[in-house]
Design a protein around this motif. Structure first.
Motif, PDB file in Angstrom:
ATOM      1  N   GLY A  65      -6.905   0.198  -0.306  1.00 31.00           N
ATOM      2  CA  GLY A  65      -5.469  -0.072  -0.233  1.00 31.00           C
ATOM      3  C   GLY A  65      -4.825  -0.328  -1.586  1.00 31.00           C
ATOM      4  N   TYR A  66      -5.616  -0.533  -2.617  1.00 29.69           N
ATOM      5  CA  TYR A  66      -5.120  -0.779  -3.977  1.00 29.69           C
ATOM      6  C   TYR A  66      -4.080  -1.893  -3.992  1.00 29.69           C
ATOM      7  CZ  TYR A  66      -8.039   3.158  -4.884  1.00 29.69           C
ATOM      8  OH  TYR A  66      -9.137   3.974  -4.949  1.00 29.69           O
ATOM      9  N   LYS A  67      -2.821  -1.615  -4.328  1.00 30.86           N
ATOM     10  CA  LYS A  67      -1.846  -2.708  -4.479  1.00 30.86           C
ATOM     11  C   LYS A  67      -1.297  -3.226  -3.149  1.00 30.86           C
ATOM     12  CE  LYS A  67      -0.182  -1.282  -9.020  1.00 30.86           C
ATOM     13  NZ  LYS A  67       0.883  -0.463  -9.634  1.00 30.86           N
ATOM     14  N   LEU A  68      -1.690  -2.598  -2.069  1.00 33.73           N
ATOM     15  CA  LEU A  68      -1.235  -3.075  -0.752  1.00 33.73           C
ATOM     16  C   LEU A  68      -1.953  -4.373  -0.390  1.00 33.73           C
ATOM     17  CD1 LEU A  68      -1.572   0.272   1.213  1.00 33.73           C
ATOM     18  CD2 LEU A  68       0.591  -0.943   0.850  1.00 33.73           C
ATOM     19  N   PRO A  69      -1.328  -5.216   0.441  1.00 40.20           N
ATOM     20  CA  PRO A  69      -2.073  -6.366   0.961  1.00 40.20           C
ATOM     21  C   PRO A  69      -3.188  -5.955   1.924  1.00 40.20           C
ATOM     22  CG  PRO A  69       0.217  -6.376   1.760  1.00 40.20           C
ATOM     23  CD  PRO A  69       0.091  -5.238   0.794  1.00 40.20           C
ATOM     24  N   ALA A  70      -3.091  -4.761   2.503  1.00 39.90           N
ATOM     25  CA  ALA A  70      -4.153  -4.262   3.374  1.00 39.90           C
ATOM     26  C   ALA A  70      -5.337  -3.792   2.523  1.00 39.90           C
ATOM     27  CB  ALA A  70      -3.647  -3.102   4.215  1.00 39.90           C
ATOM     28  N   ARG A  71      -6.562  -4.054   2.982  1.00 38.15           N
ATOM     29  CA  ARG A  71      -7.747  -3.683   2.199  1.00 38.15           C
ATOM     30  C   ARG A  71      -7.961  -2.169   2.166  1.00 38.15           C
ATOM     31  NH1 ARG A  71     -12.271  -6.174   5.244  1.00 38.15           N
ATOM     32  NH2 ARG A  71     -13.619  -5.316   3.632  1.00 38.15           N
ATOM     33  N   PHE A  72      -7.684  -1.518   3.287  1.00 37.91           N
ATOM     34  CA  PHE A  72      -7.918  -0.074   3.398  1.00 37.91           C
ATOM     35  C   PHE A  72      -6.712   0.622   4.019  1.00 37.91           C
ATOM     36  CE2 PHE A  72     -12.127  -2.031   3.653  1.00 37.91           C
ATOM     37  CZ  PHE A  72     -12.812  -1.311   2.686  1.00 37.91           C
ATOM     38  N   VAL A  73      -6.649   1.946   3.790  1.00 38.01           N
ATOM     39  CA  VAL A  73      -5.681   2.792   4.484  1.00 38.01           C
ATOM     40  C   VAL A  73      -6.459   3.883   5.209  1.00 38.01           C
ATOM     41  CG1 VAL A  73      -3.698   4.337   4.254  1.00 38.01           C
ATOM     42  CG2 VAL A  73      -3.901   2.350   2.741  1.00 38.01           C
ATOM     43  N   LEU A  74      -6.200   3.993   6.501  1.00 37.00           N
ATOM     44  CA  LEU A  74      -6.794   5.095   7.265  1.00 37.00           C
ATOM     45  C   LEU A  74      -5.756   6.208   7.259  1.00 37.00           C
ATOM     46  CD1 LEU A  74      -8.256   3.096  10.301  1.00 37.00           C
ATOM     47  CD2 LEU A  74      -9.280   3.506   8.067  1.00 37.00           C
ATOM     48  N   HIS A  75      -5.720   6.924   6.185  1.00 39.73           N
ATOM     49  CA  HIS A  75      -4.615   7.848   5.885  1.00 39.73           C
ATOM     50  C   HIS A  75      -4.555   8.942   6.823  1.00 39.73           C
ATOM     51  CE1 HIS A  75      -3.623   7.140   1.917  1.00 39.73           C
ATOM     52  NE2 HIS A  75      -4.833   6.745   1.813  1.00 39.73           N
ATOM     53  N   THR A  76      -5.194   9.337   6.727  1.00 39.49           N
ATOM     54  CA  THR A  76      -5.944  10.048   7.615  1.00 39.49           C
ATOM     55  C   THR A  76      -5.149  10.571   8.752  1.00 39.49           C
ATOM     56  OG1 THR A  76      -6.287   7.996   8.588  1.00 39.49           O
ATOM     57  CG2 THR A  76      -7.683   8.529   6.867  1.00 39.49           C
ATOM     58  N   THR A  77      -4.815   9.744   9.623  1.00 45.45           N
ATOM     59  CA  THR A  77      -4.212  10.219  10.840  1.00 45.45           C
ATOM     60  C   THR A  77      -3.056  11.185  10.577  1.00 45.45           C
ATOM     61  OG1 THR A  77      -4.928   8.410  12.084  1.00 45.45           O
ATOM     62  CG2 THR A  77      -2.922   9.400  12.790  1.00 45.45           C
ATOM     63  N   VAL A  78      -3.334  12.457  10.623  1.00 43.34           N
ATOM     64  CA  VAL A  78      -2.288  13.470  10.513  1.00 43.34           C
ATOM     65  C   VAL A  78      -1.802  13.766  11.918  1.00 43.34           C
ATOM     66  CG1 VAL A  78      -1.738  15.802   9.811  1.00 43.34           C
ATOM     67  CG2 VAL A  78      -3.344  14.447   8.471  1.00 43.34           C
ATOM     68  N   GLY A  79      -0.608  13.330  12.214  1.00 38.84           N
ATOM     69  CA  GLY A  79      -0.103  13.444  13.573  1.00 38.84           C
ATOM     70  C   GLY A  79       0.344  14.856  13.911  1.00 38.84           C
ATOM     71  N   PRO A  80       0.414  15.166  15.197  1.00 37.30           N
ATOM     72  CA  PRO A  80       0.910  16.479  15.621  1.00 37.30           C
ATOM     73  C   PRO A  80       2.430  16.574  15.481  1.00 37.30           C
ATOM     74  CG  PRO A  80       0.461  15.112  17.545  1.00 37.30           C
ATOM     75  CD  PRO A  80       0.030  14.322  16.342  1.00 37.30           C
ATOM     76  N   ALA A 113      -3.390  -1.890  11.767  1.00 36.84           N
ATOM     77  CA  ALA A 113      -1.996  -1.748  12.178  1.00 36.84           C
ATOM     78  C   ALA A 113      -1.601  -0.276  12.143  1.00 36.84           C
ATOM     79  CB  ALA A 113      -1.084  -2.555  11.257  1.00 36.84           C
ATOM     80  N   PHE A 114      -0.958   0.178  13.221  1.00 36.48           N
ATOM     81  CA  PHE A 114      -0.504   1.565  13.325  1.00 36.48           C
ATOM     82  C   PHE A 114       1.016   1.644  13.196  1.00 36.48           C
ATOM     83  CE2 PHE A 114      -4.437   1.943  15.812  1.00 36.48           C
ATOM     84  CZ  PHE A 114      -4.919   3.182  15.416  1.00 36.48           C
ATOM     85  N   PRO A 115       1.528   2.647  12.495  1.00 32.40           N
ATOM     86  CA  PRO A 115       2.960   2.978  12.616  1.00 32.40           C
ATOM     87  C   PRO A 115       3.117   3.890  13.838  1.00 32.40           C
ATOM     88  CG  PRO A 115       1.964   4.490  11.074  1.00 32.40           C
ATOM     89  CD  PRO A 115       0.829   3.590  11.591  1.00 32.40           C
ATOM     90  N   GLY A 116       4.338   4.259  14.135  1.00 35.78           N
ATOM     91  CA  GLY A 116       4.583   5.182  15.252  1.00 35.78           C
ATOM     92  C   GLY A 116       4.293   6.601  14.809  1.00 35.78           C
ATOM     93  N   ILE A 117       3.017   6.949  14.807  1.00 31.52           N
ATOM     94  CA  ILE A 117       2.582   8.260  14.310  1.00 31.52           C
ATOM     95  C   ILE A 117       3.355   9.393  14.999  1.00 31.52           C
ATOM     96  CG2 ILE A 117       0.612   9.863  14.190  1.00 31.52           C
ATOM     97  CD1 ILE A 117      -1.156   7.259  14.258  1.00 31.52           C
ATOM     98  N   SER A 118       3.871  10.313  14.213  1.00 33.13           N
ATOM     99  CA  SER A 118       4.594  11.512  14.667  1.00 33.13           C
ATOM    100  C   SER A 118       5.994  11.249  15.239  1.00 33.13           C
ATOM    101  CB  SER A 118       3.783  12.303  15.713  1.00 33.13           C
ATOM    102  OG  SER A 118       2.705  12.970  15.100  1.00 33.13           O
ATOM    103  N   THR A 119       6.420   9.981  15.289  1.00 34.80           N
ATOM    104  CA  THR A 119       7.716   9.708  15.939  1.00 34.80           C
ATOM    105  C   THR A 119       8.898   9.763  14.973  1.00 34.80           C
ATOM    106  OG1 THR A 119       7.583   7.295  15.666  1.00 34.80           O
ATOM    107  CG2 THR A 119       6.618   8.240  17.670  1.00 34.80           C
TER     108      THR A 119
END
Ligand code: AR6
Length: 172
Positions: A65-80, A113-119
């Motif tokens: 996560g670098y400068k984020l307070p979160a330790r990791f980012v699951l970037h990853t999720t490429v939504g449809p 924590a998830f954002p509203g992927i693809s919305t």
């Protein structure tokens, strides 16, 4: 037992083990939540993303996560991209949530924590997307493990109300 709940927040401010990024297949940043996460994490995360060689729809990849307070980012999720609902979008969206949760479990993470992927830019109707998000996360609720908290991070009051209705439905 995994606790599922929804909040209204900027996902880049959350001090959780991992936040999920609604990225694109390049993994090199974009608009919306992707742009916000890259800006907040800083250039070192972009550098790590470059080394990952992109990400296909439904795939999930992890960076720090670098400068984020979160330790990791699951970037990853490429939504449809929403194309009317008849092109397998629901299955792909459920995979985004399911594979992110599985990756979090594999890495021994306690909270995601998830954002509203693809919305956003990808146009998925919020009611349908939130229903899939909550139902997919709920499938993991009773699994033993370190993962104890899944947060649905909404960017508007309207989205928060939609998630809260689905979460209340789980308790009923
Ligand atoms: N915190 C939480 N949620 C946010 C934030 C934030 N800081 N910013 C936006 N949202 P979008 P998509 C919400 O468009 O539809 C990008 O350019 C937003 O209100 O970010 O999956 C990528 O590179 C919406 O509910 O993602 C891709 O090309 C949700 O996050 C493409 O957009 C997702 O909106 C992905 O489109």
């Amino acid at each position: 037992m995994i606790n599922l709940h929804a909040i209204k927040a900027n996902i880049t401010t959350l001090a959780v083990d991992a936040i999920v990024n609604a990225a694109n297949s390049s993994l090199l940043g974009g608009g919306g939540v992707d742009g916000a996460i890259h800006r907040a994490a800083g250039p070192e995360m972009l550098h790590e993303c470059r080394l990952l060689g992109g990400c296909r729809t439904g795939e999930v990849k992890i960076t720090r996560g670098y400068k984020l307070p979160a330790r990791f980012v699951l970037h990853t999720t490429v939504g449809p991209v929403w194309r009317g609902g008849g092109h397998g979008e629901d299955t792909l969206l459920a995979q985004c949530y399911g594979r992110s949760i599985e990756l979090a479990r594999t890495h021994g993470l306690g909270s995601i924590a998830f954002p509203g992927i693809s919305t956003g830019r990808y146009g998925y109707p919020i009611e349908r997307a939130a229903g899939i998000a909550v139902a997919t996360a709920a499938e993991f609720r009773d699994q033993a493990g370190v993962l104890g908290e899944i947060i649905f991070c909404c960017f508007s009051d309207a989205d928060l109300r939609v998630y809260e209705a689905f979460l209340a439905g789980l308790e009923a």
